[in-house]
Design an enzyme around this catalytic site. Structure first.
Site, PDB file in Angstrom:
ATOM      1  N   GLU A   1       0.702  -1.253   0.150  1.00  0.00           N
ATOM      2  CA  GLU A   1      -0.096  -0.162   0.022  1.00  0.00           C
ATOM      3  C   GLU A   1       0.782   1.159   0.174  1.00  0.00           C
ATOM      4  O   GLU A   1       1.833   1.559   0.826  1.00  0.00           O
ATOM      5  CB  GLU A   1      -1.130   0.083   1.193  1.00  0.00           C
TER       6      GLU A   1
ATOM      7  N   GLY B   1       3.066   2.333  10.650  1.00  0.00           N
ATOM      8  CA  GLY B   1       2.855   1.627  11.837  1.00  0.00           C
ATOM      9  C   GLY B   1       2.433   0.248  11.590  1.00  0.00           C
ATOM     10  O   GLY B   1       3.136  -0.580  12.294  1.00  0.00           O
ATOM     11  N   ALA B   2       1.661  -0.071  10.574  1.00  0.00           N
ATOM     12  CA  ALA B   2       1.448  -1.364  10.592  1.00  0.00           C
ATOM     13  C   ALA B   2       0.531  -1.499   9.353  1.00  0.00           C
ATOM     14  O   ALA B   2       0.051  -0.407   8.612  1.00  0.00           O
ATOM     15  CB  ALA B   2       0.577  -1.961  11.514  1.00  0.00           C
ATOM     16  N   MET B   3       0.291  -2.544   8.678  1.00  0.00           N
ATOM     17  CA  MET B   3      -0.358  -2.668   7.467  1.00  0.00           C
ATOM     18  C   MET B   3      -1.290  -4.094   7.486  1.00  0.00           C
ATOM     19  O   MET B   3      -0.865  -5.216   7.982  1.00  0.00           O
ATOM     20  CB  MET B   3       0.780  -2.804   6.069  1.00  0.00           C
TER      21      MET B   3
ATOM     22  N   ASN C   1      -2.829  -6.314   5.510  1.00  0.00           N
ATOM     23  CA  ASN C   1      -2.677  -7.282   4.675  1.00  0.00           C
ATOM     24  C   ASN C   1      -3.703  -8.250   4.733  1.00  0.00           C
ATOM     25  O   ASN C   1      -3.470  -8.837   5.990  1.00  0.00           O
ATOM     26  CB  ASN C   1      -1.346  -7.878   4.032  1.00  0.00           C
TER      27      ASN C   1
ATOM     28  N   HIS D   1      -6.822  -1.582  15.252  1.00  0.00           N
ATOM     29  CA  HIS D   1      -7.107  -1.053  14.024  1.00  0.00           C
ATOM     30  C   HIS D   1      -6.760  -1.811  12.649  1.00  0.00           C
ATOM     31  O   HIS D   1      -7.790  -1.874  11.892  1.00  0.00           O
ATOM     32  CB  HIS D   1      -6.269   0.242  13.846  1.00  0.00           C
ATOM     33  N   GLU D   2      -5.716  -2.673  12.488  1.00  0.00           N
ATOM     34  CA  GLU D   2      -5.477  -3.508  11.462  1.00  0.00           C
ATOM     35  C   GLU D   2      -6.376  -4.506  11.573  1.00  0.00           C
ATOM     36  O   GLU D   2      -6.931  -4.991  10.296  1.00  0.00           O
ATOM     37  CB  GLU D   2      -3.850  -3.948  11.544  1.00  0.00           C
TER      38      GLU D   2
ATOM     39  N   HIS E   1      -9.714  -3.682   9.968  1.00  0.00           N
ATOM     40  CA  HIS E   1      -9.761  -3.367   8.479  1.00  0.00           C
ATOM     41  C   HIS E   1     -10.055  -4.731   7.830  1.00  0.00           C
ATOM     42  O   HIS E   1     -10.213  -4.616   6.437  1.00  0.00           O
ATOM     43  CB  HIS E   1      -8.117  -3.221   8.227  1.00  0.00           C
TER      44      HIS E   1
ATOM     45  N   GLU F   1      -9.789   4.221   6.011  1.00  0.00           N
ATOM     46  CA  GLU F   1      -8.894   4.821   7.161  1.00  0.00           C
ATOM     47  C   GLU F   1      -9.843   5.489   8.172  1.00  0.00           C
ATOM     48  O   GLU F   1      -9.716   5.335   9.364  1.00  0.00           O
ATOM     49  CB  GLU F   1      -7.818   5.522   6.718  1.00  0.00           C
TER      50      GLU F   1
END
Length: 877
Positions: free
Chosen positions: A125, A265-267, A269, A301-302, A305, A324
């Protein structure tokens, strides 16, 4: 230096692709010196588009072979320029194959596939997948993925990708393979791959429907003891999402990998979240309360998603806040439920005012849904995230929690597996609530922070109270005239006894939520049956992201700080008192007059410090002065020396006058109990740390002795860092160096602790550019590691007095670092440019030096489009 401007992408030019990808099979073979990627794309013609041009993105690709169906392609069969490969495809269904080689070992941009320490990982991303293989790298192209990874078995025993593992085995030459299949269609930005020698820890979660899910966190072996908190946070988030949104996890395995080299911070996937190590690894000995809370929130949060971003994603990058903003709102609500809701709201709004409001008030201002961009990475901003979350919060306020849940259910059910827009999200809320949110959507399209000016009038004879509201919004780049917003104002009216008076009005007021909805430029609201002149408590819980102006007296603000039933507004009233006092004293300092804080403020601080009815965390929040970002945003011209002098004078006044209070609080709040991370204990440590800081600012030797002892005896990182940060804010240089040396000697093998060590030094009063340059030569610093760069450079930029030294050396240093990073990590370099973006708001001398630094950046040879866009926007009239 650039010879031409890069291409600008516009929302109005969005078009669907001529071909969709139904499935992609990838084989990624890792070798020393290069990686070979074989891809097979199953294509299907988009019947709504006449063109038969297949458009694929790919950069930094060494093409080995390209094939369309059974035809091997030569350079005459396609056009490849500026990262875009185009060719004609005559079939409605086709197979495109590519074999390319890439160089992840030298990919310092940390986009696509790159090496993080001893392991390989990805960050796709927003547009990193094009650095892996040729593909229509856009979020509306959603396909199922099958990924085969091949690598040396001794170096990379762990091979991971999205979805579920379906095969693995050995190969010749000491190599092995693993195959992963993701059954859910996803855009390429959610692709993930990891290969390394990693330790893992498992846990389990059973969903409401009975699905047994394996939770697994992968880390480098030395960090295996730091994953328990993240696992617990993940289970809490999964349970909360089921209870509050009815969302269950949909795979049998959920994985997290911690990476030391990560731009963000993080993703999220799908099924394989990749985290910055600082956002997942935690232990009481190495992580303070703020980091525990941050990790808990980011893990949530992740995970959230998985639905708000993965199962339903954004059609194009202009819709970034669709996923987001919605997910930030969700993780904030989660944290509020896990801890103290009022404290969380205070933290959120303080951050919004310190970062997003200044962004709205400068050349970087843009709508929550931007109209255009050059590099989408530059729009991962506080406006898209935090202001986007505030927009979702206002929808929640307007439609109510029950309809918001029904609207989100409809949204997930209607658009599951699709790429959609913010309009689609709002339409679901309109359908279930019956509200017309057409005007409300201006929050997505108009930039800037609205101003809400309020006046009042009381008629004792008729017992009526009148509030007059006027809204406006300043011009922002590309937008001069703004139309009225829909603004929900949560309010109360306080009587002389400090209690809320009953509210009776015929205006658009919801008694159940205490919210008055404004939609016009000017609105007059009449309250009847008001037996005494009230003190209005406006914008409770910060019900809208606006700048409120009401002619409170100092005494009225002190009254609200002492009596308001709304915890947020008690804090905010005192913040307004602080702000008013500092700005007034700054004016006095500029005129060469003596500075004297108002007595009502000084007395209110003492009252709050001694108010045991308040929670520790609320007291700590109320006793914390606004930072320089908020002070700068409150003035038309920033005379930073005056703001610094005024704020320091107020601190000194409060510290010395109430030295005994600070000492008593510090000592009384000590505890020898084992460390626990919860709202009560975190608040106690927060209040003790602040009290110790004030006590040290009073110059009392006993405070330094207490801090040194607290540091030496600390059994957790919160107490240790509270002691060290307090000492670093004082004048005991010998003690400072002693503790810093001890800290590094003890923790030099721990990456996260070293990052804290770098940050604390960069923020030390009196730090100079020479000191920063020396710190950058230390073995602990690595210019290729984003966390280390942020620790030192951003840490120094936040050190207001040092960074804004009158000679401008801090600005020149920042320009030099941006130039260096431009060739290594353009995304990180571009974000550092924003530290100079408000140059026009400073006094003439500093503004000129900051502009000169930006011009130096623009003159850089081979300037990346990332950096070019941000520097150009900053300098543009």
């Amino acid at each position: 230096m650039r010879t031409q401007d890069p291409k600008t992408i516009y929302l109005r030019e969005y078009q669907q692709p001529a071909f969709w990808v139904e499935h992609i099979s990838l084989t990624v073979s890792l070798f020393d010196g290069y990686t070979e990627v074989s891809s097979e794309l199953t294509l299907k013609k988009n019947s709504t588009v006449a063109s038969r041009e297949l458009v694929l993105n790919g950069i930094d690709q060494d093409i080995q072979s390209l094939q369309l169906d059974e035809k091997q392609l030569s350079s005459a069969d396609y056009h490849y320029a500026e990262g875009v490969l185009t060719l004609n495809c005559d079939s409605d269904e086709a197979i495109f194959r590519a074999v390319t080689r890439i160089d992840p070992q030298n990919n310092t941009s940390l986009e696509g596939l790159y090496q993080s320490g001893s392991m390989y990982c990805t960050q796709c991303e927003a547009e990193g997948f094009r650095k892996i293989t040729f593909y229509p790298d856009r979020p509306d192209v959603m396909a199922t993925f099958t990924t085969r990874i091949e690598a040396d078995a001794s170096k990379f025993p762990v091979l991971l990708s999205n979805g579920n593992p379906i095969d693995s085995g050995t190969l010749e030459g000491g190599r092995h393979f693993a195959v992963w299949e993701d059954p859910f269609p996803k855009p390429s930005y959610l692709f993930a791959l990891v290969a390394g020698d990693l330790s893992s820890k498992d846990d389990r979660f059973t969903t409401r429907s009975g699905r047994d899910v394996t939770l697994r966190i992968f880390v480098e072996p030395q960090n295996a003891h730091k994953v328990d908190f993240a696992l617990d946070s993940l289970k809490k988030a999964m349970q909360w999402d089921e209870a509050v949104y009815g969302r269950e996890y949909d795979l049998d395995l959920f994985m997290i990998v911690a990476s030391d080299f990560f731009n963000m911070g993080a993703m999220e996937n799908k099924g394989l979240n990749i985290f910055n190590s600082a956002a997942v690894l935690a232990s009481p000995d190495t992580s303070n309360d703020q980091r525990f809370e941050r990790i808990e929130g980011i893990v949530a949060h992740e995970y959230f998603h998985n639905w708000s971003g993965n199962r339903v994603t954004c059609r194009d990058w202009f819709q970034l806040s669709l996923k987001e903003g919605f997910t930030v709102f969700r993780d904030t609500e989660f944290s509020s439920d896990m801890h103290d809701r009022a404290v969380k709201r205070i933290e959120t709004v303080a951050g919004l005012r310190a970062v997003q409001f200044p962004e709205d008030n400068g050349p970087m201002a843009h709508p929550v849904r931007p109209d255009s961009y050059i590099e989408i990475n530059n729009f991962y901003t506080a406006t898209v995230y935090e202001k986007g979350a505030e927009v979702v919060r206002m929808i929640h306020t307007l439609v109510g929690p029950d309809d918001f849940r029904r609207g989100s259910d409809l949204y997930f059910e209607r658009f599951d597996g699709q790429a959609v827009t913010t309009d689609d999200f709002v339409a679901c809320m309109e359908q279930v609530s019956g509200l017309d949110l057409t005007q409300f959507k201006r929050w997505y399209t108009q930039a800037g922070t609205p101003r809400l000016s309020v006046t009042d009038d009381y008629d004792a004879d008729s017992q009526t109270y009148r509030l007059s509201f006027h809204q406006s919004c300043p011009a922002t780049p590309g937008q001069t005239d703004k139309l009225p917003f829909v603004i929900p104002v949560k309010l109360g009216l306080l009587g002389a006894d400090g209690n809320d008076l009953p509210i009776h009005t015929s205006a658009n007021y919801n008694a159940g939520t205490e919210v008055l909805t404004l939609a016009d430029e000017t609105t007059e609201v009449v309250f009847t049956g008001v037996s005494e002149r009230p003190v209005p408590s406006l914008l409770r819980d910060f019900s809208a992201p606006v700048k409120l102006s009401f002619g409170y007296s100092d005494e009225q603000l002190a009254f609200l700080a002492a009596n308001d039933a709304n915890g947020f507004n008690r804090w905010d009233a005192l913040q307004q008192l602080y702000l008013r006092a500092i700005l007034s004293m700054a004016t006095e300092h500029r005129a060469g007059r003596s500075m004297t804080p108002p007595s009502v403020l000084v007395e209110t601080v003492a009252n709050v410090a001694g108010d045991a009815s308040l929670s520790h965390a609320i007291r700590a929040s109320m006793l914390t002065l606004p930072g320089y970002a908020i002070l700068k945003d409150a003035v038309d011209v920033v005379y930073i020396d005056d703001l610094i002098a005024a704020r320091k004078h107020l601190v000194k006044t409060l510290a010395t006058r109430y030295r005994d209070i600070w000492r008593s609080l510090t000592e009384k709040l000590s505890s020898e109990a084992p460390y626990e991370f919860n709202a009560e204990e975190s608040g106690r440590r927060q209040l003790q740390g602040l009290s110790l800081w004030y006590w040290l600012k009073a110059g009392d030797q006993a405070a330094f002795d207490f801090a040194a002892q607290l540091y030496a005896s600390a059994t957790n990182q919160t107490d240790r860092s509270n002691a060290l940060r307090a000492v670093l804010a004082g004048d005991a240089e010998a003690l400072q160096q002693s503790l810093l040396s001890d800290f590094y000697e003890h923790w030099q093998s721990d990456t996260q602790m070293v990052e804290q060590w770098l940050t604390m030094q960069a923020g030390t009063p009196g730090m100079t550019v020479t000191g920063i340059e020396t710190l950058m030569q230390h073995p602990a610093f690595d210019i290729k590691n984003p966390n280390k760069v942020r620790s030192v450079i951003v840490g120094f930029a936040m050190n207001t007095e040092s960074f804004h030294d009158a000679r401008g050396e801090g600005y020149a240093l920042l320009a030099k670092v941006v130039q260096q990073l431009n060739a290594l990590n353009p995304q990180l370099a571009a974000r550092l440019v924003t530290l100079l973006s408000d140059w026009k708001r400073y006094d003439a001398d500093r503004g000129k030096m900051m502009a000169s630094a930006l011009e130096t950046i623009l003159a850089t040879e081979s300037l990346s489009s990332n950096v070019f866009e941000m520097a150009q926007r900053a300098l543009k009239d």
